[in-house]
Design a protein around this motif. Structure first.
Motif, PDB file in Angstrom:
ATOM      1  N   LYS A  29       5.033  -0.799  -9.065  1.00  0.00           N
ATOM      2  CA  LYS A  29       6.383  -1.309  -8.874  1.00  0.00           C
ATOM      3  C   LYS A  29       6.794  -1.971 -10.184  1.00  0.00           C
ATOM      4  CE  LYS A  29       5.063  -3.553  -5.164  1.00  0.00           C
ATOM      5  NZ  LYS A  29       5.010  -4.465  -3.997  1.00  0.00           N
TER       6      LYS A  29
ATOM      7  N   GLN B 231       0.081  -0.245  -7.042  1.00  0.00           N
ATOM      8  CA  GLN B 231      -0.086   0.086  -5.623  1.00  0.00           C
ATOM      9  C   GLN B 231      -1.411  -0.487  -5.138  1.00  0.00           C
ATOM     10  OE1 GLN B 231      -0.521   4.287  -4.843  1.00  0.00           O
ATOM     11  NE2 GLN B 231      -0.204   4.066  -2.646  1.00  0.00           N
TER      12      GLN B 231
ATOM     13  N   ASN C 288      -3.513   7.335  -1.396  1.00  0.00           N
ATOM     14  CA  ASN C 288      -4.070   6.085  -0.886  1.00  0.00           C
ATOM     15  C   ASN C 288      -4.267   6.148   0.637  1.00  0.00           C
ATOM     16  OD1 ASN C 288      -4.792   3.442  -0.401  1.00  0.00           O
ATOM     17  ND2 ASN C 288      -2.853   2.547  -1.042  1.00  0.00           N
TER      18      ASN C 288
ATOM     19  N   THR D  40       0.822  -1.217   0.000  1.00  0.00           N
ATOM     20  CA  THR D  40       0.000   0.000   0.000  1.00  0.00           C
ATOM     21  C   THR D  40       0.854   1.263   0.000  1.00  0.00           C
ATOM     22  OG1 THR D  40      -0.128   0.212   2.416  1.00  0.00           O
ATOM     23  CG2 THR D  40      -1.783  -1.197   1.326  1.00  0.00           C
ATOM     24  N   PHE D  41       2.125   1.146   0.427  1.00  0.00           N
ATOM     25  CA  PHE D  41       3.091   2.244   0.543  1.00  0.00           C
ATOM     26  C   PHE D  41       2.814   3.151   1.744  1.00  0.00           C
ATOM     27  CE2 PHE D  41       3.215   2.337  -4.446  1.00  0.00           C
ATOM     28  CZ  PHE D  41       3.578   1.002  -4.482  1.00  0.00           C
TER      29      PHE D  41
ATOM     30  N   GLY E  12       7.839   7.115  -8.081  1.00  0.00           N
ATOM     31  CA  GLY E  12       6.652   7.146  -7.212  1.00  0.00           C
ATOM     32  C   GLY E  12       6.737   8.351  -6.299  1.00  0.00           C
TER      33      GLY E  12
ATOM     34  N   THR F 207       9.568   2.200  -8.123  1.00  0.00           N
ATOM     35  CA  THR F 207       8.209   2.594  -8.503  1.00  0.00           C
ATOM     36  C   THR F 207       8.229   3.643  -9.605  1.00  0.00           C
ATOM     37  OG1 THR F 207       8.192   4.191  -6.664  1.00  0.00           O
ATOM     38  CG2 THR F 207       7.113   2.051  -6.302  1.00  0.00           C
TER      39      THR F 207
ATOM     40  N   LEU G 178      10.978   1.133  -2.515  1.00  0.00           N
ATOM     41  CA  LEU G 178       9.904   1.743  -3.297  1.00  0.00           C
ATOM     42  C   LEU G 178      10.389   2.988  -4.034  1.00  0.00           C
ATOM     43  CD1 LEU G 178       6.945   1.339  -0.788  1.00  0.00           C
ATOM     44  CD2 LEU G 178       7.331   0.045  -2.896  1.00  0.00           C
TER      45      LEU G 178
END
Length: 359
Positions: free
Chosen positions: A285, A269, A131, A104-105, A309, A337, A333
């Motif tokens: 990713k 994600q 998110n 979910t990061f 990302g 990403t 990440l």
């Protein structure tokens, strides 16, 4: 160039309101600012809303509202834009980096729990790329420990978890209206909260430390000019009415991208059950056999804008040298990403085909 995002507003939509503002001569502290404040509160479900010059100034003043000062510790999500940690550092406080979930990061509850100390004055949860997954769990931990939760919802206007909109979950929420956001006022931000005890603080601090008493301004504290202009507020009013439709459209496109790219090892994600992601940024990713930066350069050369990302805050030059506390998942990440274009008239298949050609 196929851009990452296009603004969901046209000049035609604001032209008549701009004329009203010019004709009135009131470019600040007017009816449009007040209306946009009310619209933000109504949309998020929060009792109170204030407009600011950016999410950065919103975060800074919010930390002060909960009493953060020199030597205090503030636990922050480690996968974010540096502003999240910079506002802590600027106050002389110490950012403590909590690692994030690999899918979910967002901030890991177990990482947060392990970082809490007697010096912890606040927690900043970041809705990574819009998110909100996991924010209620983080909120539960903060409530159990009696620690104020500030939500860095810079990207999260329109997102929700378990039916509650971002802006009405944390103790204080901070939004951004930067041009890359789903709602943009050029620059700008907002603060939402429900505690009536904080109203006087924000009233005074956001207006140079002044309070209107006995028909005159009395400067009872030091404060700031973090005000949004009338022109910006007029832009915001037009767009907030569209947010839910925009979110629905971007989620439809998210599914289209995922269907195409997951066949080639790209991992989108993840959004947890009960959460609605506004898809502020469409992030994957990349497969381990792909060098992400080479993919970004390739796409740029053929006219498709993309970017990383976001950042591992603890891994930036400044914070890694000062605190030496790099978080493993956030660092991965940052390196693996990619953010892809996402807007209403985008040819999804064209973009995916070009990525497949590189793969």
């Amino acid at each position: 160039m196929i851009k990452l995002i296009k603004p969901y507003i046209s000049f035609d939509e604001v032209e008549s309101d701009f004329k009203k503002i010019f004709d009135s001569g009131y470019f600040t502290k007017g009816v449009f600012v007040e209306k946009f404040r009310n619209e933000i509160a109504s949309y998020t479900g929060a009792k109170y809303a204030y407009l600011t010059t950016s999410a950065t100034t919103a975060l800074s003043i919010s930390l002060k509202a909960v009493g953060v000062g020199s030597g205090d510790e503030v636990i922050v999500s480690d996968f974010s834009f540096p502003a999240t940690a910079n506002v802590v550092e600027d106050l002389g406080a110490i950012p403590i980096f909590a690692d994030v979930d690999f899918d979910t990061f967002n901030m890991l509850p177990e990482s947060l729990a392990s970082k809490i100390s007697k010096k912890t004055k606040a927690v900043i949860f970041v809705d990574a790329l819009g998110n909100p997954s996991g924010i209620h769990k983080i909120s539960e931990i903060c409530k159990e420990k009696g620690i104020p939760l500030i939500e860095d919802a810079a990207c999260a206007i329109g997102s929700s978890e378990f039916g509650v909109k971002c802006g009405n979950i944390a103790d204080i929420t901070c939004f951004s209206f930067h041009p890359r956001k789903l709602l943009t006022t050029g620059e700008g931000g907002a603060i939402t909260f429900n505690d009536s005890k904080m109203v006087d603080f924000f009233d005074v601090k956001l207006n140079h430390g002044s309070k209107f008493e006995n028909n005159k301004f009395n400067f009872i504290d030091y404060g700031y000019n973090y005000r949004m202009s009338e022109l910006q507020a007029a832009m915001g009013i037009v767009q907030i009415k569209k947010i839910d439709d925009i979110v629905a459209l971007r989620n439809k496109m998210r599914k289209q991208f995922a269907k195409q790219l997951e066949l080639y090892g790209f991992e989108i994600q993840k959004v947890s059950e009960g959460a609605i992601h506004n898809v502020q940024s469409l992030v994957f990713k990349v497969p381990k056999n792909i060098i992400r930066d080479k993919l970004i350069a390739y796409l740029k050369n053929i006219g498709i804008e993309s970017t990383i990302g976001t950042y591992c805050l603890s891994g930036t030059s400044y914070y890694s040298k000062k605190y030496n506390a790099v978080q493993k998942n956030a660092l991965y990440l940052q390196e693996q990403t990619i953010t892809l274009p996402c807007y209403n008239d985008l040819d999804v298949l064209f973009v995916c085909d070009k990525i497949k050609e590189f793969s």
